[in-house]
Design a protein around this motif. Structure first.
Motif, PDB file in Angstrom:
ATOM      1  N   ASP A 187       0.503  -0.983   0.097  1.00  0.00           N
ATOM      2  CA  ASP A 187      -0.144  -0.193  -0.282  1.00  0.00           C
ATOM      3  C   ASP A 187       0.993   1.383   0.475  1.00  0.00           C
ATOM      4  OD1 ASP A 187      -2.222  -1.056  -0.176  1.00  0.00           O
ATOM      5  OD2 ASP A 187      -3.177  -2.010   1.552  1.00  0.00           O
ATOM      6  N   SER A 192       5.965   3.942   0.807  1.00  0.00           N
ATOM      7  CA  SER A 192       6.796   5.165   1.101  1.00  0.00           C
ATOM      8  C   SER A 192       8.061   4.698   2.590  1.00  0.00           C
ATOM      9  CB  SER A 192       5.690   6.202   1.502  1.00  0.00           C
ATOM     10  OG  SER A 192       5.754   6.306   2.352  1.00  0.00           O
ATOM     11  N   PRO A 260      -0.836  10.569 -14.433  1.00  0.00           N
ATOM     12  CA  PRO A 260      -1.199  11.465 -13.454  1.00  0.00           C
ATOM     13  C   PRO A 260      -1.445  11.886 -12.649  1.00  0.00           C
ATOM     14  CG  PRO A 260      -2.737  10.060 -14.072  1.00  0.00           C
ATOM     15  CD  PRO A 260      -1.840   9.331 -14.389  1.00  0.00           C
ATOM     16  N   LEU A 262      -0.503  14.838  -8.968  1.00  0.00           N
ATOM     17  CA  LEU A 262      -0.969  14.993  -7.286  1.00  0.00           C
ATOM     18  C   LEU A 262      -0.966  16.876  -7.516  1.00  0.00           C
ATOM     19  CD1 LEU A 262      -0.473  13.163  -4.109  1.00  0.00           C
ATOM     20  CD2 LEU A 262      -2.076  12.957  -5.931  1.00  0.00           C
TER      21      LEU A 262
ATOM     22  N   GLU B  55      -6.696   2.026   1.415  1.00  0.00           N
ATOM     23  CA  GLU B  55      -5.095   1.029   1.030  1.00  0.00           C
ATOM     24  C   GLU B  55      -6.543  -0.846   0.955  1.00  0.00           C
ATOM     25  OE1 GLU B  55      -2.020   2.603   3.192  1.00  0.00           O
ATOM     26  OE2 GLU B  55      -3.340   2.883   4.497  1.00  0.00           O
ATOM     27  N   HIS B 220      -6.806   2.178  -5.795  1.00  0.00           N
ATOM     28  CA  HIS B 220      -6.256   2.984  -4.543  1.00  0.00           C
ATOM     29  C   HIS B 220      -5.226   4.286  -5.050  1.00  0.00           C
ATOM     30  CE1 HIS B 220      -4.232   0.444  -7.252  1.00  0.00           C
ATOM     31  NE2 HIS B 220      -2.685   0.923  -6.767  1.00  0.00           N
ATOM     32  N   LEU B 222      -3.684   7.462  -6.068  1.00  0.00           N
ATOM     33  CA  LEU B 222      -4.724   8.804  -5.672  1.00  0.00           C
ATOM     34  C   LEU B 222      -4.368   9.885  -6.572  1.00  0.00           C
ATOM     35  CD1 LEU B 222      -3.293   9.004  -1.811  1.00  0.00           C
ATOM     36  CD2 LEU B 222      -5.550   9.483  -2.638  1.00  0.00           C
ATOM     37  N   SER B 223      -3.757   9.598  -7.658  1.00  0.00           N
ATOM     38  CA  SER B 223      -2.944  10.762  -8.691  1.00  0.00           C
ATOM     39  C   SER B 223      -3.947  10.450  -9.634  1.00  0.00           C
ATOM     40  CB  SER B 223      -1.769  10.692  -9.509  1.00  0.00           C
ATOM     41  OG  SER B 223      -0.975   9.475  -9.530  1.00  0.00           O
ATOM     42  N   VAL B 224      -4.769   9.228 -10.157  1.00  0.00           N
ATOM     43  CA  VAL B 224      -5.930   8.526 -10.795  1.00  0.00           C
ATOM     44  C   VAL B 224      -7.376   9.322 -10.732  1.00  0.00           C
ATOM     45  CG1 VAL B 224      -6.778   6.992 -12.187  1.00  0.00           C
ATOM     46  CG2 VAL B 224      -4.542   6.641 -11.459  1.00  0.00           C
ATOM     47  N   ARG B 226      -7.394  12.154  -8.516  1.00  0.00           N
ATOM     48  CA  ARG B 226      -7.582  13.193  -8.809  1.00  0.00           C
ATOM     49  C   ARG B 226      -7.761  13.582 -10.248  1.00  0.00           C
ATOM     50  NH1 ARG B 226      -4.901  18.282  -7.441  1.00  0.00           N
ATOM     51  NH2 ARG B 226      -5.209  19.398  -9.104  1.00  0.00           N
ATOM     52  N   HIS B 227      -7.058  13.226 -10.723  1.00  0.00           N
ATOM     53  CA  HIS B 227      -7.262  12.786 -12.225  1.00  0.00           C
ATOM     54  C   HIS B 227      -8.508  12.881 -13.161  1.00  0.00           C
ATOM     55  CE1 HIS B 227      -6.846  13.850 -16.802  1.00  0.00           C
ATOM     56  NE2 HIS B 227      -7.047  12.446 -16.707  1.00  0.00           N
ATOM     57  N   LYS B 247     -11.014  18.816  -5.827  1.00  0.00           N
ATOM     58  CA  LYS B 247      -9.769  19.697  -5.984  1.00  0.00           C
ATOM     59  C   LYS B 247      -9.295  19.952  -4.516  1.00  0.00           C
ATOM     60  CE  LYS B 247      -9.039  20.070 -10.351  1.00  0.00           C
ATOM     61  NZ  LYS B 247      -9.928  19.651 -10.617  1.00  0.00           N
ATOM     62  N   PHE B 250      -7.642  17.244  -2.413  1.00  0.00           N
ATOM     63  CA  PHE B 250      -6.625  17.684  -2.551  1.00  0.00           C
ATOM     64  C   PHE B 250      -5.376  18.760  -2.067  1.00  0.00           C
ATOM     65  CE2 PHE B 250      -7.150  14.270  -5.014  1.00  0.00           C
ATOM     66  CZ  PHE B 250      -6.203  13.396  -5.339  1.00  0.00           C
ATOM     67  N   MET B 260      -2.036  12.155   5.715  1.00  0.00           N
ATOM     68  CA  MET B 260      -0.925  10.927   5.889  1.00  0.00           C
ATOM     69  C   MET B 260      -0.915  10.218   4.045  1.00  0.00           C
ATOM     70  SD  MET B 260      -0.645   7.616   7.879  1.00  0.00           S
ATOM     71  CE  MET B 260      -1.150   6.680   6.536  1.00  0.00           C
ATOM     72  N   LEU B 261      -1.772  10.065   3.819  1.00  0.00           N
ATOM     73  CA  LEU B 261      -2.047   9.497   2.500  1.00  0.00           C
ATOM     74  C   LEU B 261      -1.504  10.315   1.618  1.00  0.00           C
ATOM     75  CD1 LEU B 261      -3.039   6.666   1.819  1.00  0.00           C
ATOM     76  CD2 LEU B 261      -5.405   7.645   1.200  1.00  0.00           C
ATOM     77  N   LEU B 262      -1.708  11.674   1.830  1.00  0.00           N
ATOM     78  CA  LEU B 262      -0.933  12.604   0.077  1.00  0.00           C
ATOM     79  C   LEU B 262       0.180  12.368   0.027  1.00  0.00           C
ATOM     80  CD1 LEU B 262      -4.162  15.252   0.260  1.00  0.00           C
ATOM     81  CD2 LEU B 262      -3.345  13.216  -1.292  1.00  0.00           C
ATOM     82  N   ALA B 264       2.343  10.212   1.697  1.00  0.00           N
ATOM     83  CA  ALA B 264       2.799   8.987   1.229  1.00  0.00           C
ATOM     84  C   ALA B 264       3.175   9.058  -0.337  1.00  0.00           C
ATOM     85  CB  ALA B 264       2.571   8.162   1.489  1.00  0.00           C
ATOM     86  N   PRO B 266       3.904   8.973  -4.047  1.00  0.00           N
ATOM     87  CA  PRO B 266       5.414   9.306  -4.569  1.00  0.00           C
ATOM     88  C   PRO B 266       5.721  10.350  -5.744  1.00  0.00           C
ATOM     89  CG  PRO B 266       5.530   6.915  -4.951  1.00  0.00           C
ATOM     90  CD  PRO B 266       3.834   7.959  -4.057  1.00  0.00           C
ATOM     91  N   ASP B 267       6.014  11.407  -6.325  1.00  0.00           N
ATOM     92  CA  ASP B 267       5.614  12.453  -6.492  1.00  0.00           C
ATOM     93  C   ASP B 267       6.627  12.717  -7.734  1.00  0.00           C
ATOM     94  OD1 ASP B 267       3.490  14.116  -8.511  1.00  0.00           O
ATOM     95  OD2 ASP B 267       3.785  15.615  -6.638  1.00  0.00           O
TER      96      ASP B 267
END
Lengths: 325, 330
Positions: A187, A192, A260, A262, B55, B220, B222-224, B226-227, B247, B250, B260-262, B264, B266-267
């Motif tokens: 997860d 991370s 996509p 963030l 998760e 699961h 988050l970036s998908v 958000r899109h 919006k 985020f 916490m999820l946001l 975590a 990796p970006d």
């Protein structure tokens, strides 16, 4: 140059099948410097795991290395006999695989597995090895290590198991760790943590890492340089920031646009038409040609060589200096 | 007033995960119950994309199955356009069945390997009597194949002749063939490579514009989410901890778990984001913590969080279930 730890030159991995020979890795070359994290990305079937397996000599027959060379610290290892290779695996090259459940033996306690590995590679007796194992478990962030060391793998959660696997990979203080999708089964919140552990451990010990993943986010977070593979060939390799912010190869650019993020608002994702060719159907010339928005005549006939472009190397005719004229 | 299509009220689902009866008697074990979904309420309006994130073990997929009626709820109710969703086979269910479709995660498992693609796509048309004669049915299948970016001759092929992304297109065509208003998408792109994922996400958006579809989008990633999503619900151990506009969630997350999820994720935008190290893992859902299920991992937890369970309460434009937010400690 003594700075280079692992040097892979023109590596070719072939699989003979009834319908002919499939080339899973096609003349891939790269270096990993000491203490460096090299990310290797690509979609499924791009040959990233196969490259990793070739380096440690674990390709499943009938697949085999058909050309090229692998040197670690100047010593050639791709042509070693199986027994000599076995000594290098674990001692000089550690492995972390995707699924921690399959890389741990369910019938032995963590203590047995760690001490066995430590004693195989280091000159220690049982007591010392056990103390070292507990120390390692502490280092990778397993709480109450001295109590949990006698547990079996199934008593650990997924994230904790992957920490054990990292401890196992690092217990002989190898020079290189090959991590093949180490966080894919986990997860995000655990992912991370694992990346942080891997990064910290390797930085402390000066270990080089080959981080194989399909997740660009993980690469962005952890890697110093990144190699992008496509259809078994190197498309682009260079410093991670440069490759992500300003991709040269049209495939890398397409790949970045299709993720996509963030932070940004985009109405539509950039999409690359089609999908990666099967190994049996790799087109002539540039393998990416049929999907490439910038394709021209030369791409259809001549396979582009990997050429240096600034700090990077790119395999695309667009960056051939001869083209500029 | 907004046009509500799905109304989920106090939905719960409990699974019995005990050992067999004889083992329980011999080993003197108690019954073990797993509460996969715990008192969840939300609404989905017509034309929007409502996303559920969480998760593994947070109950996302169980909610998806409950909404399409694949499993029945233990408590609470789900209404689709005013009609209550009941178990399989009931008369009221049959009437709304065609308006409600589902796309699954694994396109390798969700298509029958022995059927030609055109039969797979035509099944809902036949089942719901949406075409009377054979040739209109064939025509419709051809149209659908083209709508999802395949070609008419592909109908004669079997699923194994397609790649993962193409199979997911077939699954989408099958879902569309019943002319649904609402599609539940359970991790539709998690089995796909990123470049193919982008194709499928773009296709899903185009179809939404074209047919006015409403999506429940489960992921699961988050970036998908958000899109894709207009509104998002965050799940933790079977409970909704936060609902907010896409919006807003985020830019201004409220619940400590959402934050916490946001943090975590990796970006690609590596620069400048201060991230807090994430601590702990999701607890075992068979034996969840008392009070707020998140309290053992929460930096803001106090005595009240350990004993009382927070309920969703309005907060700004969204809803949050957190005492720290409620008491202004966040």
């Amino acid at each position: 140059m003594s700075d280079v730890l692992l040097s892979v030159r023109d590596l070719v991995v072939e699989f003979p099948t009834r319908r002919g020979v499939l080339t899973a890795v096609d003349r891939v070359s790269f270096d990993i410097r000491r203490g460096e994290v090299l990310g290797v990305v690509g979609e499924s079937g791009a040959g990233k795991s196969m490259t990793g397996s070739a380096i440690i000599g674990l390709i499943e027959p009938p697949g085999h290395i058909a050309g090229g060379s692998v040197h670690i610290a100047g010593e050639r290892i791709d042509d070693l006999p199986a027994e000599a290779m076995r000594k290098i695996r674990g001692k000089r090259i550690g492995m972390v695989f995707q699924d921690p459940l399959t890389s741990l033996n369910p019938l032995y306690t963590i203590a047995q597995q760690l001490t066995e590995t430590i004693r195989t590679h280091l000159d220690m007796d049982d007591r010392q090895a056990r103390a070292r194992a507990i120390e390692l478990m502490d280092e990778v962030g397993i709480p109450a290590a001295s109590r949990r060391i006698d547990d079996y793998p199934h008593q650990f959660s997924g994230g904790m198991r992957q920490r054990v696997v990292i401890a196992l990979a690092l217990c002989a203080e190898p020079q290189l760790v090959i991590a093949d999708e180490p966080t894919t089964a986990l997860d995000v919140s655990v992912q991370s943590q694992i990346i942080a552990v891997l990064k910290r451990m390797c930085a402390e010990k000066g270990t080089s890492v080959m981080l194989i993943t399909h997740d660009m986010g993980v690469i962005a977070e952890a890697a110093d340089r990144v190699a992008v593979l496509y259809a078994g060939r190197m498309a682009e390799i260079g410093p991670v920031r440069e490759v992500i912010k300003d991709a040269k190869h049209p495939y890398t650019a397409g790949l970045m646009g299709s993720i996509p993020t963030l932070m940004q608002d985009e109405d539509r994702l950039t999409q690359i038409p089609g999908s990666m060719p099967r190994l049996s159907e790799i087109p002539a010339g540039c393998a990416f040609g049929p999907r490439c928005p910038k394709v021209f005549d030369r791409c259809r006939t001549e396979q582009p060589a990997v050429r240096p472009v600034g700090e990077r190397e790119v395999a695309c005719h667009l960056f051939d200096p001869a083209m500029a004229q | 007033m907004t046009d509500m299509l799905i109304n989920v009220e106090n939905l719960s689902r409990v699974f019995d995960v005990s050992k067999p009866w004889l083992n329980r008697v011999l080993e003197n074990d108690e019954k073990k119950l797993l509460t996969a979904v715990n008192n969840v309420s939300f609404q989905i309006n017509r034309g929007e994309t409502f996303a559920l994130v969480g998760e593994s073990g947070s109950g996302k997929s169980t909610i998806a199955k409950l909404i399409v009626g694949l499993i029945g709820p233990s408590a609470g109710r789900i209404a689709f356009d005013g009609t209550e969703i009941a178990s399989q086979g009931s008369v009221s269910m049959r009437q709304i069945r065609s308006r409600l479709q589902m796309i699954f995660q694994d396109p390798f498992a969700s298509l029958n390997p022995r059927w030609r693609v055109r039969d797979i796509i035509a099944e809902p048309i036949r089942k719901f009597g949406l075409a009377d004669e054979g040739d209109t049915q064939d025509k419709r299948v051809e149209q659908l194949l083209e709508t999802v970016g395949l070609s008419a001759p592909d109908g004669a092929k079997y699923p194994h002749e397609f790649s993962g992304g193409q199979r997911q297109r077939v699954a989408i065509a099958r879902a569309l063939s019943a002319k649904p208003e609402f599609i539940v998408c359970d991790e539709p792109t998690s089995a796909l490579d990123v470049s193919v994922q982008a194709q499928i996400l773009n296709l899903m958006r185009d179809l939404q514009d074209e047919f006015g579809l409403t999506y429940l989008f489960i992921s699961h990633d988050l970036s998908v989410v958000r899109h894709m999503a207009t509104r998002i619900g965050v799940l933790y151990l079977g409970r909704l901890v936060e609902i907010a506009d896409g919006k807003t969630l985020f830019s201004d997350p409220q619940h400590p778990y959402t934050k916490m999820l946001l943090d975590a994720v990796p970006d690609l935008e590596m620069a400048g984001r201060q991230r807090k190290p994430v601590e702990g893992e999701i607890p075992n859902p068979i034996d969840p913590p008392s009070g707020c299920a998140f309290h053992p991992r929460c930096p803001l937890a106090n005595a009240r969080c350990k004993t009382e369970t927070p309920e969703l309460a309005a907060n700004g434009t969204g809803e949050v279930a957190c005492f720290a937010v409620e008491e202004g400690r966040a």
